[in-house]
Design a protein around this motif. Structure first.
Motif, PDB file in Angstrom:
ATOM      1  N   GLU A  63      82.173 128.938  78.147  1.00 56.04           N
ATOM      2  CA  GLU A  63      81.464 129.053  76.866  1.00 56.04           C
ATOM      3  C   GLU A  63      82.472 129.165  75.731  1.00 56.04           C
ATOM      4  O   GLU A  63      83.532 129.758  75.877  1.00 56.04           O
ATOM      5  CB  GLU A  63      80.554 130.280  76.890  1.00 56.04           C
ATOM      6  N   GLY A  64      82.130 128.589  74.589  1.00 49.19           N
ATOM      7  CA  GLY A  64      83.030 128.577  73.445  1.00 49.19           C
ATOM      8  C   GLY A  64      82.978 129.859  72.635  1.00 49.19           C
ATOM      9  O   GLY A  64      81.941 130.526  72.562  1.00 49.19           O
ATOM     10  N   ALA A  65      84.095 130.163  72.008  1.00 48.84           N
ATOM     11  CA  ALA A  65      84.203 131.376  71.197  1.00 48.84           C
ATOM     12  C   ALA A  65      83.237 131.366  70.017  1.00 48.84           C
ATOM     13  O   ALA A  65      82.687 132.403  69.650  1.00 48.84           O
ATOM     14  CB  ALA A  65      85.646 131.542  70.704  1.00 48.84           C
ATOM     15  N   GLU A  66      82.990 130.203  69.426  1.00 48.05           N
ATOM     16  CA  GLU A  66      82.100 130.132  68.264  1.00 48.05           C
ATOM     17  C   GLU A  66      80.682 130.554  68.627  1.00 48.05           C
ATOM     18  O   GLU A  66      80.052 131.329  67.907  1.00 48.05           O
ATOM     19  CB  GLU A  66      82.086 128.717  67.684  1.00 48.05           C
ATOM     20  N   ARG A  67      80.176 130.065  69.752  1.00 43.55           N
ATOM     21  CA  ARG A  67      78.812 130.418  70.159  1.00 43.55           C
ATOM     22  C   ARG A  67      78.699 131.893  70.525  1.00 43.55           C
ATOM     23  O   ARG A  67      77.684 132.524  70.260  1.00 43.55           O
ATOM     24  CB  ARG A  67      78.355 129.512  71.310  1.00 43.55           C
ATOM     25  N   ILE A  68      79.733 132.439  71.111  1.00 44.81           N
ATOM     26  CA  ILE A  68      79.727 133.877  71.424  1.00 44.81           C
ATOM     27  C   ILE A  68      79.759 134.678  70.122  1.00 44.81           C
ATOM     28  O   ILE A  68      78.989 135.619  69.937  1.00 44.81           O
ATOM     29  CB  ILE A  68      80.929 134.264  72.319  1.00 44.81           C
ATOM     30  N   ALA A  69      80.631 134.294  69.210  1.00 46.13           N
ATOM     31  CA  ALA A  69      80.789 135.033  67.960  1.00 46.13           C
ATOM     32  C   ALA A  69      79.525 134.994  67.105  1.00 46.13           C
ATOM     33  O   ALA A  69      79.215 135.967  66.416  1.00 46.13           O
ATOM     34  CB  ALA A  69      81.969 134.472  67.166  1.00 46.13           C
ATOM     35  N   LEU A  70      78.783 133.902  67.157  1.00 49.97           N
ATOM     36  CA  LEU A  70      77.593 133.752  66.315  1.00 49.97           C
ATOM     37  C   LEU A  70      76.296 134.119  67.021  1.00 49.97           C
ATOM     38  O   LEU A  70      75.220 133.999  66.433  1.00 49.97           O
ATOM     39  CB  LEU A  70      77.516 132.317  65.783  1.00 49.97           C
ATOM     40  N   LEU A  71      76.377 134.598  68.244  1.00 51.66           N
ATOM     41  CA  LEU A  71      75.165 134.894  69.012  1.00 51.66           C
ATOM     42  C   LEU A  71      74.281 135.931  68.329  1.00 51.66           C
ATOM     43  O   LEU A  71      73.052 135.831  68.366  1.00 51.66           O
ATOM     44  CB  LEU A  71      75.538 135.347  70.426  1.00 51.66           C
ATOM     45  N   ASN A  72      74.879 136.894  67.674  1.00 53.80           N
ATOM     46  CA  ASN A  72      74.109 137.920  66.973  1.00 53.80           C
ATOM     47  C   ASN A  72      73.297 137.330  65.819  1.00 53.80           C
ATOM     48  O   ASN A  72      72.324 137.918  65.377  1.00 53.80           O
ATOM     49  CB  ASN A  72      75.047 139.015  66.464  1.00 53.80           C
ATOM     50  N   ALA A  73      73.689 136.144  65.358  1.00 59.52           N
ATOM     51  CA  ALA A  73      73.000 135.464  64.258  1.00 59.52           C
ATOM     52  C   ALA A  73      72.500 134.093  64.718  1.00 59.52           C
ATOM     53  O   ALA A  73      72.545 133.120  63.971  1.00 59.52           O
ATOM     54  CB  ALA A  73      73.941 135.330  63.070  1.00 59.52           C
ATOM     55  N   TRP A  74      72.004 134.007  65.932  1.00 61.10           N
ATOM     56  CA  TRP A  74      71.614 132.714  66.508  1.00 61.10           C
ATOM     57  C   TRP A  74      70.561 131.990  65.683  1.00 61.10           C
ATOM     58  O   TRP A  74      70.562 130.763  65.620  1.00 61.10           O
ATOM     59  CB  TRP A  74      71.168 132.874  67.959  1.00 61.10           C
ATOM     60  N   ARG A  75      69.657 132.710  65.039  1.00 55.55           N
ATOM     61  CA  ARG A  75      68.617 132.062  64.229  1.00 55.55           C
ATOM     62  C   ARG A  75      69.223 131.332  63.025  1.00 55.55           C
ATOM     63  O   ARG A  75      68.690 130.327  62.574  1.00 55.55           O
ATOM     64  CB  ARG A  75      67.601 133.096  63.731  1.00 55.55           C
ATOM     65  N   GLU A  76      70.302 131.856  62.494  1.00 55.01           N
ATOM     66  CA  GLU A  76      70.933 131.296  61.311  1.00 55.01           C
ATOM     67  C   GLU A  76      72.058 130.325  61.649  1.00 55.01           C
ATOM     68  O   GLU A  76      72.703 129.789  60.747  1.00 55.01           O
ATOM     69  CB  GLU A  76      71.502 132.427  60.436  1.00 55.01           C
ATOM     70  N   ALA A  77      72.303 130.076  62.918  1.00 51.79           N
ATOM     71  CA  ALA A  77      73.456 129.282  63.346  1.00 51.79           C
ATOM     72  C   ALA A  77      73.184 127.786  63.428  1.00 51.79           C
ATOM     73  O   ALA A  77      73.973 127.044  64.014  1.00 51.79           O
ATOM     74  CB  ALA A  77      73.966 129.802  64.691  1.00 51.79           C
ATOM     75  N   GLY A  78      72.100 127.340  62.846  1.00 57.91           N
ATOM     76  CA  GLY A  78      71.807 125.911  62.826  1.00 57.91           C
ATOM     77  C   GLY A  78      71.603 125.355  64.221  1.00 57.91           C
ATOM     78  O   GLY A  78      70.935 125.960  65.055  1.00 57.91           O
ATOM     79  N   GLU A  79      72.210 124.224  64.471  1.00 52.47           N
ATOM     80  CA  GLU A  79      72.038 123.496  65.739  1.00 52.47           C
ATOM     81  C   GLU A  79      72.996 123.968  66.835  1.00 52.47           C
ATOM     82  O   GLU A  79      73.110 123.317  67.866  1.00 52.47           O
ATOM     83  CB  GLU A  79      72.246 121.995  65.491  1.00 52.47           C
ATOM     84  N   LEU A  80      73.662 125.074  66.617  1.00 49.79           N
ATOM     85  CA  LEU A  80      74.661 125.548  67.579  1.00 49.79           C
ATOM     86  C   LEU A  80      74.039 125.889  68.934  1.00 49.79           C
ATOM     87  O   LEU A  80      74.686 125.753  69.975  1.00 49.79           O
ATOM     88  CB  LEU A  80      75.393 126.766  67.010  1.00 49.79           C
ATOM     89  N   TYR A  81      72.783 126.309  68.914  1.00 49.28           N
ATOM     90  CA  TYR A  81      72.065 126.640  70.153  1.00 49.28           C
ATOM     91  C   TYR A  81      70.899 125.678  70.302  1.00 49.28           C
ATOM     92  O   TYR A  81      70.222 125.354  69.324  1.00 49.28           O
ATOM     93  CB  TYR A  81      71.554 128.089  70.108  1.00 49.28           C
ATOM     94  N   SER A  82      70.662 125.253  71.533  1.00 51.81           N
ATOM     95  CA  SER A  82      69.565 124.321  71.800  1.00 51.81           C
ATOM     96  C   SER A  82      68.211 125.015  71.606  1.00 51.81           C
ATOM     97  O   SER A  82      68.136 126.247  71.565  1.00 51.81           O
ATOM     98  CB  SER A  82      69.663 123.789  73.233  1.00 51.81           C
ATOM     99  N   GLU A  83      67.158 124.228  71.515  1.00 50.91           N
ATOM    100  CA  GLU A  83      65.813 124.796  71.391  1.00 50.91           C
ATOM    101  C   GLU A  83      65.475 125.649  72.611  1.00 50.91           C
ATOM    102  O   GLU A  83      64.834 126.694  72.489  1.00 50.91           O
ATOM    103  CB  GLU A  83      64.777 123.690  71.192  1.00 50.91           C
ATOM    104  N   ARG A  84      65.915 125.234  73.773  1.00 46.54           N
ATOM    105  CA  ARG A  84      65.691 126.000  75.002  1.00 46.54           C
ATOM    106  C   ARG A  84      66.399 127.348  74.918  1.00 46.54           C
ATOM    107  O   ARG A  84      65.836 128.386  75.262  1.00 46.54           O
ATOM    108  CB  ARG A  84      66.178 125.190  76.210  1.00 46.54           C
ATOM    109  N   GLU A  85      67.651 127.326  74.472  1.00 47.62           N
ATOM    110  CA  GLU A  85      68.405 128.574  74.322  1.00 47.62           C
ATOM    111  C   GLU A  85      67.755 129.473  73.273  1.00 47.62           C
ATOM    112  O   GLU A  85      67.652 130.688  73.467  1.00 47.62           O
ATOM    113  CB  GLU A  85      69.855 128.268  73.929  1.00 47.62           C
TER     114      GLU A  85
END
Length: 149
Positions: A63-85
């Protein structure tokens, strides 16, 4: 209270480990499982579990550092997380917090769009197990690298 250095309830630990492994195996997506466990651990302020699952996500699952770092703000992270995630993370938050005493129907229905019934059962298992681990570790004030119960 200070953390103990010995495992005081090995049967409890072993049962929790087995339950977690069964839940993750049935989910089938190790990265998603780690994201869910990290997000619940963030909410529950469990340093032990955060340390462990960030390491597993990065070192074992790539897993990438960016996705881990932004996990607390997943709603605001744009397309970084899939719809399933996103559906899994919303369900994680709803189950972890349970402020209204139940998971809102729309959150559950959104998750059901992306997970079949068996996957959804396993996802709920992963969420339940990590919340249990969080409560055990936080209540005993177990620090990162400390004994796992």
């Amino acid at each position: 209270m200070t953390a103990r250095t010995t495992v005081l309830a090995p049967q409890v630990r072993d049962a929790m480990v087995a339950l977690g492994a069964a839940a993750k195996k049935g989910l089938g997506d190790p990265v998603l499982a780690e994201l869910v466990m990290i997000r619940a651990s963030q909410i529950n302020a469990c340093a032990f579990c955060l340390d462990m699952h960030v390491d597993v996500a990065v070192e074992k699952n790539g897993e990438g550092a960016e996705r881990i770092a932004l996990l607390n703000a997943w709603r605001e992270a744009g397309e970084l997380y899939s719809e399933r995630e996103r559906a899994a993370l919303a369900l994680t938050e709803a189950v972890t917090v349970l402020t209204d005493g139940f998971v809102p129907d729309d959150v559950f229905e959104q998750a059901a769009k992306y997970f079949d019934e068996a996957e959804l059962a396993h996802l709920l298992g992963v969420i339940t197990v990590i919340n249990s681990w969080n409560r055990l570790m936080v209540s005993r004030r177990i620090e990162p690298g400390g004994p796992a119960w």
